[in-house]
Design an enzyme around this catalytic site. Structure first.
Site, PDB file in Angstrom:
ATOM      1  N   GLU A  71       8.321 -19.324 -83.901  1.00  0.00           N
ATOM      2  CA  GLU A  71       9.161 -19.108 -85.085  1.00  0.00           C
ATOM      3  C   GLU A  71       9.979 -20.360 -85.399  1.00  0.00           C
ATOM      4  O   GLU A  71       9.995 -20.857 -86.529  1.00  0.00           O
ATOM      5  CB  GLU A  71      10.143 -17.940 -84.854  1.00  0.00           C
ATOM      6  N   LYS A 111      15.699 -23.573 -76.633  1.00  0.00           N
ATOM      7  CA  LYS A 111      15.730 -23.964 -75.227  1.00  0.00           C
ATOM      8  C   LYS A 111      14.400 -24.615 -74.832  1.00  0.00           C
ATOM      9  O   LYS A 111      14.365 -25.682 -74.257  1.00  0.00           O
ATOM     10  CB  LYS A 111      16.010 -22.717 -74.376  1.00  0.00           C
ATOM     11  N   GLU A 117      17.320  -7.232 -73.219  1.00  0.00           N
ATOM     12  CA  GLU A 117      16.393  -8.232 -72.683  1.00  0.00           C
ATOM     13  C   GLU A 117      16.687  -8.464 -71.195  1.00  0.00           C
ATOM     14  O   GLU A 117      15.801  -8.804 -70.419  1.00  0.00           O
ATOM     15  CB  GLU A 117      16.511  -9.557 -73.460  1.00  0.00           C
ATOM     16  N   HIS A 139      29.791   7.343 -91.555  1.00  0.00           N
ATOM     17  CA  HIS A 139      29.156   7.989 -92.705  1.00  0.00           C
ATOM     18  C   HIS A 139      27.637   7.908 -92.613  1.00  0.00           C
ATOM     19  O   HIS A 139      26.946   8.082 -93.619  1.00  0.00           O
ATOM     20  CB  HIS A 139      29.662   7.354 -94.000  1.00  0.00           C
ATOM     21  N   GLY A 199      18.571 -17.968 -72.255  1.00  0.00           N
ATOM     22  CA  GLY A 199      18.675 -18.019 -73.720  1.00  0.00           C
ATOM     23  C   GLY A 199      19.746 -17.089 -74.262  1.00  0.00           C
ATOM     24  O   GLY A 199      20.548 -17.469 -75.113  1.00  0.00           O
ATOM     25  N   ARG A 200      19.792 -15.867 -73.741  1.00  0.00           N
ATOM     26  CA  ARG A 200      20.745 -14.875 -74.276  1.00  0.00           C
ATOM     27  C   ARG A 200      22.170 -15.099 -73.785  1.00  0.00           C
ATOM     28  O   ARG A 200      23.074 -14.353 -74.140  1.00  0.00           O
ATOM     29  CB  ARG A 200      20.251 -13.456 -73.977  1.00  0.00           C
ATOM     30  N   LYS A 228       3.380 -12.154 -77.803  1.00  0.00           N
ATOM     31  CA  LYS A 228       3.243 -13.555 -78.245  1.00  0.00           C
ATOM     32  C   LYS A 228       1.815 -14.033 -78.024  1.00  0.00           C
ATOM     33  O   LYS A 228       1.213 -14.663 -78.881  1.00  0.00           O
ATOM     34  CB  LYS A 228       4.181 -14.471 -77.440  1.00  0.00           C
TER      35      LYS A 228
HETATM   36  O1  LIG Z   1      15.479 -20.910 -77.341  1.00  0.00           O
HETATM   37  P1  LIG Z   1      14.020 -20.606 -77.332  1.00  0.00           P
HETATM   38  O2  LIG Z   1      13.307 -21.253 -76.189  1.00  0.00           O
HETATM   39  O3  LIG Z   1      13.400 -20.974 -78.655  1.00  0.00           O
HETATM   40  O4  LIG Z   1      13.854 -19.049 -77.125  1.00  0.00           O
HETATM   41  C1  LIG Z   1      14.344 -18.129 -78.033  1.00  0.00           C
HETATM   42  C2  LIG Z   1      14.350 -16.739 -77.486  1.00  0.00           C
HETATM   43  O5  LIG Z   1      13.061 -16.327 -77.132  1.00  0.00           O
HETATM   44  C3  LIG Z   1      13.096 -15.534 -75.956  1.00  0.00           C
HETATM   45  O6  LIG Z   1      12.529 -16.268 -74.933  1.00  0.00           O
HETATM   46  C4  LIG Z   1      12.360 -14.240 -76.136  1.00  0.00           C
HETATM   47  O7  LIG Z   1      11.153 -14.402 -76.795  1.00  0.00           O
HETATM   48  C5  LIG Z   1      14.569 -15.288 -75.718  1.00  0.00           C
HETATM   49  O8  LIG Z   1      14.858 -15.015 -74.410  1.00  0.00           O
HETATM   50  C6  LIG Z   1      15.167 -16.536 -76.234  1.00  0.00           C
HETATM   51  O9  LIG Z   1      16.533 -16.379 -76.466  1.00  0.00           O
END
Ligand SMILES: O=P(O)(O)OC[C@H]1O[C@](O)(CO)[C@@H](O)[C@@H]1O
Length: 554
Positions: free
Chosen positions: A218, A212, A360, A391, A274-275, A519
């Site tokens: 990452e 987004k 979240e 189990h 995002g979620r 972060k």
């Molecule tokens: O789509 P992006 O901006 O890379 O964010 C990834 C994820 O990181 C977050 O902001 C949390 O760190 C989530 O809410 C989001 O889904």
């Protein structure tokens, strides 16, 4: 004391809970032959039995009073109407617009968002067709066999969960189409990308950079690694990027700066959390895997659940019922977690997906008036598919000291008719909530041991260990198949449950400031790891850990 905990509705529920803590569900079922009928509801192909809970009519009425007092209907109208209910980020919350099938405009700041939503869906449809018919060619002229989605959190978990859940639909592509294999790379641990690159042939691979913000460490790190691998494979020819990379983002500038042709960018907007983004361009990997038509059926199921949530009365409204029952245990019984237990192997990432959506969203300590709350907010959500969990951790749910309400989820039919597997699976799905509710009394345990020929001394020792207190709350949720429509409805049902609970707790379910601090600190630590004599100014524990790492790093 907050407005919520001081309210008459809250106090009435506290008093009611004192009464309910003495109830015995087994007796409640014995007394009322219509209990299951009374406490069940069905909508959009989803059947919910919530009768195995410590509730009576009055409990549900009082929970509904609490909901009303939270101005639920007013806030729900704002949620669907594009008002900026995410107040800390000044954003609307409109994932429902992404799957909207009606003809009314949906406006943010006075502008109808629907034309743009439809345009991006059209773009996704065309692109999906090109790839799935083999017409989209890579740098060396080969069609796409592998798709690698690079994203994390909401830009990963939804597509992973849905592509796994709907794998049977990937296995049946429409005439003239094929289904590319889809991999997901999320972790910044280089192992994730390295292991994925071993599985694909770059000439036949399309990378989707899903972010987004297009700034997430990452995702950007993984995307750069993939870009370097592609350039290396094609002798540094920058033109290869346009053939092997597309982007899903709200950040056009960053996409262009990365080197991806913005014609190959699928846009979404800051009013998509995002979620909650699998309904947006973030769903491209889903469409590529199961076909655009099936992706639209997923949308359709969710849209129908949206309509149900908007219009059904509280006592028949699935998301509302689930939300109220969740609040009942979370706030009046001290239950700190709940388990989501899907009895379907294809749903094996469902709980992980909802962990983000729920935790979240509702993991907050400050209310919408910026005051610290004096009540519990979002619960811990955990779980694994049945019967594996049985189990592993069910022992604690049955006989541990903690109350863990559970949602059991199962389809009536399996996509794989293998012998009597499904019957056996479902017999467990029915047995577990029954056992959790009924339990086994000391007298019953004693009687069983006596029948087994145990001595009175052995019985006295063993029987207490064999007692199940029972009275453990569960919801049972069923559907005919795990199909795109039903899955869409199921996801939307829980999304609206999370919204409803956020309204009751008076919190903003749509920001996530809690992920920021870690972060920021990681950013500060990164250069310290590279510099041998960096001065460490952390607490003594963090300093010692960094020093140990440096000493042992080869
Ligand atoms: O789509 P992006 O901006 O890379 O964010 C990834 C994820 O990181 C977050 O902001 C949390 O760190 C989530 O809410 C989001 O889904």
């Amino acid at each position: 004391m907050s407005r919520l905990t001081e309210s008459n509705e809250w106090k009435a529920l506290e008093a009611k809970a004192q009464e309910a803590k003495k109830w015995n569900m087994r007796e409640m079922f014995a007394k009322d032959a219509k209990r299951a009928e009374k406490f069940s509801a069905e909508a959009c192909g989803i059947f919910l039995d919530y009768s195995k809970n410590l509730i009576d009519d009055e409990t549900m009425a009082k929970l509904q009073d609490l909901l009303k007092s939270a101005k639920f209907e007013e806030i729900r109208a704002k949620y669907f109407g594009g008002e900026k209910i995410n107040t800390t980020e000044k954003r609307a919350v409109l994932h429902t617009a992404l799957r909207y099938k009606g003809n009314e405009p949906i406006c943010v700041d006075g502008k109808d968002v629907m034309p743009e939503v439809r345009a991006v869906l059209k773009h996704m449809e065309e692109f999906t067709k090109l790839v799935r018919t083999g017409k989209w060619k890579g740098h060396t002229g080969k069609s796409i066999k592998y798709v690698v989605n690079i994203g994390i959190g909401g830009s990963d978990l939804g597509p992973v969960m849905v592509t796994e859940a709907l794998k049977p639909y990937a296995d049946k592509p429409a005439e003239g189409e094929y289904s590319p294999t889809v991999y997901f790379v999320s972790n910044i641990d280089g192992t994730h990308m390295a292991e994925t690159l071993k599985k694909v042939n770059l000439e036949e691979t399309l990378f989707i950079v899903a972010s987004k913000t297009f700034t997430t460490l990452e995702t950007m790190t993984n995307a750069q690694t993939a870009k370097a691998a592609v350039l290396k494979a094609f002798n540094g020819d920058e033109k290869s990027i346009a053939k092997h990379f597309v982007a899903l983002s709200t950040n056009t500038e960053a996409v262009a700066a990365f080197g991806i042709d913005t014609a190959n960018m699928f846009e979404f907007w800051n009013w998509v959390g995002g979620r909650y983004s699998l309904w947006s361009a973030i769903g491209l990997s889903i469409a590529l895997r199961i076909g655009f038509e099936n992706y639209m059926k997923l949308h359709q199921g969710a849209y129908e659940m949206d309509q149900h949530f908007k219009t059904a009365p509280a006592d028949k409204n699935l998301p509302v019922i689930l939300a109220l029952i969740g609040v009942w245990y979370n706030n009046f019984f001290g239950a700190s977690s709940y388990a989501m237990l899907p009895y379907d192997q294809y749903l094996h990432r469902l709980t992980a997906y909802f962990q983000q959506a729920d935790m979240e969203s509702n993991g907050k300590t400050v209310d919408r008036d910026s005051k610290r709350v004096d009540y519990q907010t979002g619960p811990i959500l955990w779980g694994e598919p049945g019967t594996n969990g049985q189990h592993a951790f069910y022992q604690l749910i049955h006989q541990g000291t903690k109350m863990i309400p559970c949602d059991f989820i199962a389809p009536a039919n399996s996509h794989n008719k293998v012998g009597d597997h499904h019957q056996k699976l479902l017999s467990n799905f029915f047995a577990q909530p029954e056992a959790l509710m009924n339990g086994k009394t000391l007298a019953e345990a004693t009687e069983e041991l006596r029948k087994d020929g145990k001595s009175e001394e052995e019985i006295a020792f063993l029987a207490p260990h064999k007692v199940f207190e029972g009275n453990k709350p569960t919801n049972s949720i069923m559907m005919d198949y795990v199909s795109p429509e039903r899955l869409g409805a199921l996801i939307a049902m829980y999304e609206h449950k999370i919204f409803t609970q956020g309204v009751i707790w008076n919190i903003n379910s749509y920001d996530q400031w809690g992920v920021e601090l870690g972060k920021q600190l990681a950013k500060k630590i990164l250069p310290e790891l590279a510099k041998a004599d960096a001065e460490l100014k952390h607490d003594s524990s963090t300093n010692a850990l960094i020093k140990w790492f440096k000493k042992h790093q080869k």
